[in-house]
Enzyme design. Structure first.
Site, PDB file in Angstrom:
ATOM      1  N   CYS A 120       0.845  -1.209   0.000  1.00  0.00           N
ATOM      2  CA  CYS A 120       0.000   0.000   0.000  1.00  0.00           C
ATOM      3  C   CYS A 120       0.877   1.255   0.000  1.00  0.00           C
ATOM      4  O   CYS A 120       0.631   2.203  -0.752  1.00  0.00           O
ATOM      5  CB  CYS A 120      -0.903   0.019   1.231  1.00  0.00           C
ATOM      6  N   CYS A 127     -20.428  41.651   5.223  1.00  0.00           N
ATOM      7  CA  CYS A 127     -21.281  41.028   4.211  1.00  0.00           C
ATOM      8  C   CYS A 127     -20.633  39.747   3.711  1.00  0.00           C
ATOM      9  O   CYS A 127     -19.514  39.393   4.120  1.00  0.00           O
ATOM     10  CB  CYS A 127     -21.531  41.980   3.043  1.00  0.00           C
ATOM     11  N   CYS A 184     -17.029  39.774   2.376  1.00  0.00           N
ATOM     12  CA  CYS A 184     -15.963  39.645   3.381  1.00  0.00           C
ATOM     13  C   CYS A 184     -15.648  38.174   3.632  1.00  0.00           C
ATOM     14  O   CYS A 184     -14.483  37.766   3.709  1.00  0.00           O
ATOM     15  CB  CYS A 184     -16.384  40.308   4.694  1.00  0.00           C
ATOM     16  N   ASP A 220      37.443  17.748  14.942  1.00  0.00           N
ATOM     17  CA  ASP A 220      37.979  19.098  15.007  1.00  0.00           C
ATOM     18  C   ASP A 220      38.425  19.344  16.456  1.00  0.00           C
ATOM     19  O   ASP A 220      37.805  18.833  17.390  1.00  0.00           O
ATOM     20  CB  ASP A 220      36.907  20.105  14.600  1.00  0.00           C
ATOM     21  N   ASP A 247      31.929  21.923  14.905  1.00  0.00           N
ATOM     22  CA  ASP A 247      30.929  22.792  15.525  1.00  0.00           C
ATOM     23  C   ASP A 247      29.856  23.248  14.545  1.00  0.00           C
ATOM     24  O   ASP A 247      28.952  23.987  14.916  1.00  0.00           O
ATOM     25  CB  ASP A 247      31.590  23.996  16.194  1.00  0.00           C
TER      26      ASP A 247
END
Length: 804
Positions: free
Chosen positions: A24, A89, A92, A500, A699
């Site tokens: 599926c 109205c 809107c 590092d 970092d």
């Protein structure tokens, strides 16, 4: 959202309902990838989610949802009701409706002018209720929450509804199947009684079996119809074929008056398979507990100071720049920095580290962490989807929805699995009917049914994604954010790790240890010049000098000119004098003789200090030594990595002598020194060319190219900056213990996946031939099939016991 070459690209995670097996998921994935405007779609059967990257200029989210529904499945949509004010109205209402429907992440919005209400179906991964309210506000109206179906509650509600349906079907099927099972048992043992004779009545058996077949088992027919209509086949096809063969053969025999009936076979098979689906649904619910737990961590309200008044508001309404008060025992609502007060904060949800962290004015705080002691005020800087918690949830969701390379094998097998099994079943029927037991239709039918039922692609489809879901969730709990399943898989193959030095092995907070003036200069003069020279530099060593100078009372004006020379130092003009401060290379490139001070430099470097040389108008003026302290757990982590058989390297811009001194303190013998930031990636590439699987740990800032070049990039997180784009895995804890834990988690997850794949494959490899050979009854085959998926999910859940 990004705009690249005119594209309006979005990424959405859709919750999918109605999948019965990996076939599926494959069908939905293929269907979505064929839609114009869909860049990439990945469907995860275990997570029941689709991750779709699409161009909103070509295809809308609702089109994607409609395609899923067209394929016979459903998209689980979150819904919110908004109270609207300011409409005059129907125009809107139409304007608001169109505005909401244009928003990325909105499936459908309907605005009722008379009720002054908007009902919006949306994808919470792309848009929040607060953003909808802001969109309404920009149109000149106001919107307020009436009711929200929260993301977690909605998903839980759907899962519980599905479990409830399966429970009803199971009770119905078990209640009606038991008499059929009783009759079969009495017949098998030759015990004849009035009850057994009644239960063996063909018409009573037909009455009992029919609701099981078409009410409890109706889901399999619906699933099979959807699959076949779309040109594919799934588990539902196998179940529908097998049980229908037994049911309709028995029905024909009832009409013919022939006593050979197999109603109990079809009914009991359906009962057992429903039981398996019920247990599987419950177990799969537990695989996503990590996401639910993370989302449950967020504070519900925030106490903000607005117009001089303290007001409790929903956390969704907090805006960047708000001043928020947090009292002892309360959760920090959003990310920001403290403006007043101090406290200790429990950040274990972020880093996995249980020890509270001291906080003072100027320090950053993270949403969902817990304030332990003092009261403080902080300024909100990141709210909504920008908070650390929201980013963590997003990263984990994306990782859980991605596919590991090892899963491709299972996907390929699943694609051919059902047609192949139907073919084997047909051959089994023909072999028994025409060759092994000529003319015995019943025997051929029983073996045909057993082959169909024993073969289930579910276990194979669940083997990888369930382990990935649990593994990435467990990682998040331990402060290890894994951005994709492929990175989790690659981490277990690592042979080499490059670390590092600054901020990874060391704390990255160097401090001045020695100021040695030369020639006619005094210490105060040297320090004043150095501070003025370095005050505009962002380099950690420069900042250490500026910080030390200020602690000594030095007040320095800006230099007249300033130029940073990457990897070497700076050149400035001070009081019409040319001043250089930096490495030996900087001095030699400018023809400055350092022979006389070499013994002093070497002595300081042997102590693990970095020496910065200061020259004024080409004359050596001073030596400044700076030391960066090694993190307390670095040596232990390096030792563990080496015990795992991983080669560890240290890379740094420091000179060879200082680098080897630092490396020696943590037990590293392989050192790459004097490497400028732009050449770190080349060094990583060099190791990869030696057929090594290389990780880079840094970092995430100036190490970005090297992190991206490595097979796996690890970023040492700072606690708040969790979206380090270059890294594949972010270690929130901030030290190398997280690296060790991540690799161990990867190995444990891959071991778990291989166990799952082994059992799924061995189960089918042995089960199908045994069933075809006639040594397996359909009932036993159905029992084995029903529990195969449960066993795979249960094995994956063992990863929850992993200890980082």
């Amino acid at each position: 959202m990004t705009n690249t070459a005119g594209k309006e690209e979005h990424a959405a995670i859709l919750k999918i309902g109605g999948m019965s097996c990996a076939a599926c998921a494959n069908r939905i994935e293929k269907g979505l990838n064929k839609l114009p405007g869909v860049e990439k779609a990945v469907v995860n059967f275990a997570a029941e989610k689709a991750t779709v990257t699409y161009d909103a200029g070509q295809v809308k989210l609702q089109d994607i949802a409609s395609k899923v529904e067209e394929l016979g499945y459903k998209v689980i949509k979150d819904k919110v009701e908004l109270k609207l004010t300011g409409m005059s109205c129907a125009v809107c209402a139409n304007r608001i409706e169109k505005g909401l429907n244009k928003l990325a992440g909105v499936y459908q919005a309907a605005v009722n002018f008379a009720a002054e209400k908007a009902v919006v179906e949306y994808n919470p991964g792309e848009i929040t209720v607060e953003e909808m309210k802001q969109a309404v506000s920009r149109l000149g109206y106001e919107a307020h929450n009436l009711a929200v179906a929260g993301e977690v509650d909605r998903e839980k509600e759907e899962r519980e509804a599905e479990i409830g349906k399966q429970r009803f079907r199971l009770i119905l099927a078990a209640f009606l199947s038991f008499p059929l099972l009783w009759a079969m048992g009495m017949h098998f043992f030759g015990k004849i009684s009035a009850i057994s004779e009644l239960l063996q009545n063909p018409y009573l058996q037909l009455v009992l079996a029919t609701p099981v077949q078409f009410v409890a088992g109706g889901q399999f027919y619906r699933g099979a119809y959807s699959a076949l209509r779309n040109g594919s086949a799934n588990m539902d096809v196998l179940v529908a074929l097998g049980t229908s063969a037994a049911y309709f053969y028995s029905l024909v025999n009832v009409m013919r008056g022939v006593p050979q009936l197999y109603f109990e076979t079809s009914a009991i098979l359906i009962t057992l398979i429903i039981l398996g689906k019920l247990l599987e649904a419950k177990a799969k619910g537990r695989t996503s507990e990590a996401i639910k737990a993370l989302m449950g961590l967020q504070a519900k309200t925030a106490r903000v100071v607005r117009n001089g008044q303290e007001t409790d508001i929903p956390v969704e309404a907090v805006a960047a720049g708000d001043i928020i008060i947090v009292r002892p025992g309360e959760k920090v609502p959003v990310d920001g920095f403290i403006t007043e007060g101090n406290s200790t904060v429990d950040e274990s949800m972020l880093t996995g580290e249980s020890i509270p962290v001291d906080k003072k004015t100027g320090d950053g705080v993270v949403g969902a962490t817990i304030n332990k002691l003092g009261t403080f005020k902080f300024k909100a800087t990141k709210v909504g989807k920008d908070t650390a918690l929201a980013q963590i949830v997003r990263i984990v969701e994306e990782a859980q929805g991605s596919k590991a390379p090892i899963q491709r094998f299972a996907d390929v097998v699943s694609g051919y699995f059902v047609p192949a099994i139907v073919g084997i079943a047909v051959l089994t029927f023909a072999g028994w009917y025409f060759i092994f037991d000529p003319g015995n239709f019943s025997r051929a039918l029983v073996n045909f049914t057993a082959v169909l039922v024993i073969a289930c692609p579910c276990a194979l489809g669940l083997a990888t994604p369930t382990s990935i879901m649990v593994g990435t969730g467990k990682g998040a709990e331990s402060g290890i954010l894994i951005k994709g399943a492929e990175h989790l898989e690659n981490a277990h193959r690592l042979t080499t790790i490059v670390l590092d030095k600054t901020g990874t092995i060391t704390k990255g907070e160097p401090a001045v240890t020695d100021v040695i003036p030369l020639a006619q200069f005094s210490s105060n003069e040297v320090l004043a010049m150095a501070v003025r020279a370095e005050k505009n530099s962002e380099h950690p060593l420069a900042q250490a000098i500026v910080k030390y100078g200020r602690s000594q009372g030095v007040k320095a004006a800006d230099p007249e000119t300033f130029q940073a020379i990457p990897g070497q130092g700076v050149e400035v003009t001070l009081d019409n004098k040319r001043l250089l401060i930096g490495t030996r290379k900087l001095m030699s490139d400018n023809s400055i003789d350092i022979t006389a001070v070499l013994p002093q430099i070497e002595r300081l470097e042997e102590q693990g200090k970095t020496v910065m040389l200061l020259a004024v108008d080409k004359e050596m003026a001073a030596l400044l030594a700076v030391a960066d302290v090694v993190k307390e757990h670095s040596a232990m982590a390096v030792a563990e990595l080496q015990q795992m058989g991983i080669e560890v390297w240290m890379i740094t811009g420091d000179n060879e002598r200082t680098a080897r001194t630092i490396a020696g303190q943590v037990g590293i013998t392989n050192v790459m020194a004097e490497v400028l930031p732009e050449y770190k990636a080349a060094k990583v590439e060099m190791l990869k060319r030696e057929a090594k699987v290389v990780a880079m740990v840094g970092d995430g800032i100036n190490d970005a190219p090297a992190l991206a070049t490595a097979d796996v990039g690890f970023a040492i997180g700072t606690g708040t900056d969790v979206a380090i784009e270059a890294a594949d895995i972010t270690l929130m804890r901030g030290d190398l213990r997280g690296l060790v834990a991540a690799i161990k988690l990867s190995k444990a997850t891959m071991r778990n996946i291989k166990q799952n794949l082994f059992w799924a494959l061995i189960y089918n490899s042995l089960g199908v031939p045994v069933a075809a050979a006639g040594y397996l009854s359909p009932v036993i085959a159905g029992t084995a099939m029903a529990f195969s998926s449960v066993s795979v999910v249960s094995n994956a859940l063992r990863l929850k016991r992993f200890q980082a």
